[in-house]
Design a protein around this motif. Structure first.
Motif, PDB file in Angstrom:
ATOM      1  N   TYR A  68      44.706  42.688  36.945  1.00 27.06           N
ATOM      2  CA  TYR A  68      44.031  43.881  37.460  1.00 27.06           C
ATOM      3  C   TYR A  68      44.893  44.569  38.503  1.00 27.06           C
ATOM      4  CZ  TYR A  68      40.529  46.852  39.643  1.00 27.06           C
ATOM      5  OH  TYR A  68      39.841  47.928  40.143  1.00 27.06           O
ATOM      6  N   THR A  69      45.048  45.890  38.370  1.00 30.78           N
ATOM      7  CA  THR A  69      45.854  46.682  39.305  1.00 30.78           C
ATOM      8  C   THR A  69      45.069  47.862  39.859  1.00 30.78           C
ATOM      9  OG1 THR A  69      46.773  47.964  37.462  1.00 30.78           O
ATOM     10  CG2 THR A  69      48.034  46.041  38.209  1.00 30.78           C
ATOM     11  N   GLY A  70      43.754  47.861  39.683  1.00 31.14           N
ATOM     12  CA  GLY A  70      42.942  48.977  40.154  1.00 31.14           C
ATOM     13  C   GLY A  70      42.592  48.862  41.621  1.00 31.14           C
ATOM     14  N   GLN A  71      41.595  49.653  42.038  1.00 35.30           N
ATOM     15  CA  GLN A  71      41.228  49.728  43.448  1.00 35.30           C
ATOM     16  C   GLN A  71      39.789  49.282  43.728  1.00 35.30           C
ATOM     17  OE1 GLN A  71      43.486  50.506  45.821  1.00 35.30           O
ATOM     18  NE2 GLN A  71      44.959  50.604  44.157  1.00 35.30           N
ATOM     19  N   ASP A  72      39.096  48.759  42.720  1.00 34.43           N
ATOM     20  CA  ASP A  72      37.730  48.299  42.935  1.00 34.43           C
ATOM     21  C   ASP A  72      37.749  47.114  43.901  1.00 34.43           C
ATOM     22  OD1 ASP A  72      35.256  46.659  42.497  1.00 34.43           O
ATOM     23  OD2 ASP A  72      34.789  48.268  41.085  1.00 34.43           O
ATOM     24  N   ARG A  73      37.110  47.268  45.059  1.00 31.46           N
ATOM     25  CA  ARG A  73      37.236  46.240  46.096  1.00 31.46           C
ATOM     26  C   ARG A  73      36.562  44.930  45.715  1.00 31.46           C
ATOM     27  NH1 ARG A  73      33.130  47.278  50.990  1.00 31.46           N
ATOM     28  NH2 ARG A  73      31.332  48.065  49.876  1.00 31.46           N
ATOM     29  N   TYR A  74      35.542  44.970  44.860  1.00 34.36           N
ATOM     30  CA  TYR A  74      34.874  43.735  44.460  1.00 34.36           C
ATOM     31  C   TYR A  74      35.731  42.945  43.465  1.00 34.36           C
ATOM     32  CZ  TYR A  74      31.048  46.238  46.630  1.00 34.36           C
ATOM     33  OH  TYR A  74      30.276  46.922  47.526  1.00 34.36           O
ATOM     34  N   LEU A  75      36.375  43.659  42.558  1.00 35.49           N
ATOM     35  CA  LEU A  75      37.294  42.994  41.630  1.00 35.49           C
ATOM     36  C   LEU A  75      38.512  42.461  42.372  1.00 35.49           C
ATOM     37  CD1 LEU A  75      37.148  45.460  38.589  1.00 35.49           C
ATOM     38  CD2 LEU A  75      36.055  43.224  38.785  1.00 35.49           C
ATOM     39  N   LEU A  76      39.004  43.241  43.352  1.00 44.15           N
ATOM     40  CA  LEU A  76      40.148  42.783  44.149  1.00 44.15           C
ATOM     41  C   LEU A  76      39.792  41.536  44.951  1.00 44.15           C
ATOM     42  CD1 LEU A  76      41.615  46.159  45.488  1.00 44.15           C
ATOM     43  CD2 LEU A  76      42.685  44.598  43.847  1.00 44.15           C
ATOM     44  N   HIS A  77      38.567  41.502  45.455  1.00 42.91           N
ATOM     45  CA  HIS A  77      38.136  40.330  46.235  1.00 42.91           C
ATOM     46  C   HIS A  77      38.118  39.092  45.358  1.00 42.91           C
ATOM     47  CE1 HIS A  77      35.299  37.602  48.267  1.00 42.91           C
ATOM     48  NE2 HIS A  77      35.788  38.126  49.373  1.00 42.91           N
ATOM     49  N   MET A  78      37.553  39.194  44.162  1.00 40.62           N
ATOM     50  CA  MET A  78      37.509  38.036  43.257  1.00 40.62           C
ATOM     51  C   MET A  78      38.907  37.650  42.801  1.00 40.62           C
ATOM     52  SD  MET A  78      35.171  36.021  42.305  1.00 40.62           S
ATOM     53  CE  MET A  78      35.132  34.513  41.347  1.00 40.62           C
ATOM     54  N   GLN A  79      39.749  38.649  42.578  1.00 40.80           N
ATOM     55  CA  GLN A  79      41.134  38.380  42.189  1.00 40.80           C
ATOM     56  C   GLN A  79      41.843  37.571  43.273  1.00 40.80           C
ATOM     57  OE1 GLN A  79      44.170  41.539  42.557  1.00 40.80           O
ATOM     58  NE2 GLN A  79      44.501  41.312  40.365  1.00 40.80           N
ATOM     59  N   ARG A  80      41.627  37.964  44.531  1.00 39.81           N
ATOM     60  CA  ARG A  80      42.281  37.257  45.643  1.00 39.81           C
ATOM     61  C   ARG A  80      41.717  35.851  45.808  1.00 39.81           C
ATOM     62  NH1 ARG A  80      45.227  37.840  50.202  1.00 39.81           N
ATOM     63  NH2 ARG A  80      44.504  36.831  52.117  1.00 39.81           N
ATOM     64  N   VAL A  81      40.402  35.724  45.665  1.00 42.52           N
ATOM     65  CA  VAL A  81      39.766  34.410  45.793  1.00 42.52           C
ATOM     66  C   VAL A  81      40.346  33.427  44.778  1.00 42.52           C
ATOM     67  CG1 VAL A  81      37.611  33.203  45.324  1.00 42.52           C
ATOM     68  CG2 VAL A  81      37.618  35.163  46.860  1.00 42.52           C
ATOM     69  N   LEU A  82      40.452  33.854  43.522  1.00 45.65           N
ATOM     70  CA  LEU A  82      40.970  32.975  42.464  1.00 45.65           C
ATOM     71  C   LEU A  82      42.453  32.665  42.682  1.00 45.65           C
ATOM     72  CD1 LEU A  82      39.195  34.589  39.380  1.00 45.65           C
ATOM     73  CD2 LEU A  82      38.656  32.390  40.441  1.00 45.65           C
ATOM     74  N   ALA A  83      43.213  33.674  43.123  1.00 50.84           N
ATOM     75  CA  ALA A  83      44.643  33.464  43.345  1.00 50.84           C
ATOM     76  C   ALA A  83      44.876  32.449  44.466  1.00 50.84           C
ATOM     77  CB  ALA A  83      45.328  34.787  43.671  1.00 50.84           C
ATOM     78  N   LEU A  84      44.094  32.559  45.551  1.00 48.84           N
ATOM     79  CA  LEU A  84      44.244  31.619  46.664  1.00 48.84           C
ATOM     80  C   LEU A  84      43.811  30.213  46.273  1.00 48.84           C
ATOM     81  CD1 LEU A  84      42.997  33.803  49.659  1.00 48.84           C
ATOM     82  CD2 LEU A  84      45.348  33.162  49.103  1.00 48.84           C
ATOM     83  N   ALA A  85      42.749  30.123  45.463  1.00 46.27           N
ATOM     84  CA  ALA A  85      42.305  28.802  45.004  1.00 46.27           C
ATOM     85  C   ALA A  85      43.360  28.166  44.109  1.00 46.27           C
ATOM     86  CB  ALA A  85      40.983  28.935  44.252  1.00 46.27           C
ATOM     87  N   ARG A  86      43.986  28.970  43.279  1.00 48.72           N
ATOM     88  CA  ARG A  86      45.043  28.451  42.403  1.00 48.72           C
ATOM     89  C   ARG A  86      46.236  27.978  43.225  1.00 48.72           C
ATOM     90  NH1 ARG A  86      48.859  32.144  38.446  1.00 48.72           N
ATOM     91  NH2 ARG A  86      50.300  30.484  37.853  1.00 48.72           N
ATOM     92  N   GLU A  87      46.623  28.772  44.229  1.00 46.53           N
ATOM     93  CA  GLU A  87      47.745  28.379  45.080  1.00 46.53           C
ATOM     94  C   GLU A  87      47.438  27.077  45.815  1.00 46.53           C
ATOM     95  OE1 GLU A  87      48.595  31.621  47.638  1.00 46.53           O
ATOM     96  OE2 GLU A  87      49.191  32.967  46.021  1.00 46.53           O
TER      97      GLU A  87
END
Length: 204
Positions: A107-126
């Motif tokens: 995802y490369t859009g600007q929807d803040r809710y999608l960005l929040h979930m994207q960040r949550v999953l990325a940090l959990a993976r890291e």
């Protein structure tokens, strides 16, 4: 994996629907598409995301403020009209998390809710990778997942703590007993010598 990506891409295109505040003061924001992807976000009166639930086909993910990410799956009854039941995994399933992190990472859009979930999953993976609980597949078979840069204002809205600043520890100076007294005695001796020389010059 392609079916999962298709579902996620469909989720990106839907328009979020916001509900009124509930009894707990939280309002619900829904992203729902017919291709098997759904994101539900609970937001407080100040706009902070407090909880999110993501469904991708048969996989289910829950994030709550202060609790982290949990994985699970949907179990559907035998009847076509039966509602699906979420079965939470006893422990975080690495491969299930990997699938969602990769799918949401596109995802490369600007929807803040999608960005929040994207960040949550990325940090959990890291976090799993750092603990050795997740083996990174060989590159470049998978796209790079990067957590979006979150500004101070966004961090306040998303309730995601910013990266901790590196603070260098400064060792306080060591003060040895008697150092102050020694310096006073040296200064007094120097003063006496100076006065003696001045008196000698005046008398001469």
């Amino acid at each position: 994996m392609e079916t999962l990506k298709t579902a996620v891409q469909a989720l990106y295109r839907v328009h979020a629907v916001e509900g009124p505040p509930g009894e707990n003061g939280l309002r619900t924001v829904w992203h729902l598409c017919p291709d098997g992807a759904e994101l539900m976000s609970l937001v407080d009166s100040e706009g902070r995301v407090r909880r999110q639930e993501l469904t991708l086909l048969e996989d289910h993910y829950v994030w709550a403020s202060g609790e982290g990410v949990r994985t699970g799956c949907l179990e559907r009854g035998g009847k076509p009209t039966a509602a699906a039941v979420v079965q939470t995994d006893p422990e975080l399933v690495p491969q299930r998390l990997m699938r969602a992190a990769l799918a949401m990472g596109t995802y490369t859009g600007q929807d803040r809710y999608l960005l929040h979930m994207q960040r949550v999953l990325a940090l959990a993976r890291e976090g799993l990778e750092m603990k050795g609980g997740l083996t990174r597949p060989s590159e470049p078979t998978l796209p790079t997942v990067e957590a979006p840069i979150v500004t101070t204002a966004q961090a306040a809205v998303f309730d995601v703590p910013p990266a901790a600043a590196v603070v260098e520890e400064v060792t306080p100076p060591v003060v040895r007993p008697g150092e102050g007294l020694t310096m006073v005695l040296v200064l007094a001796l120097g003063l006496l010598v100076g006065l003696g020389m001045l008196a000698f010059i005046l008398m001469g």
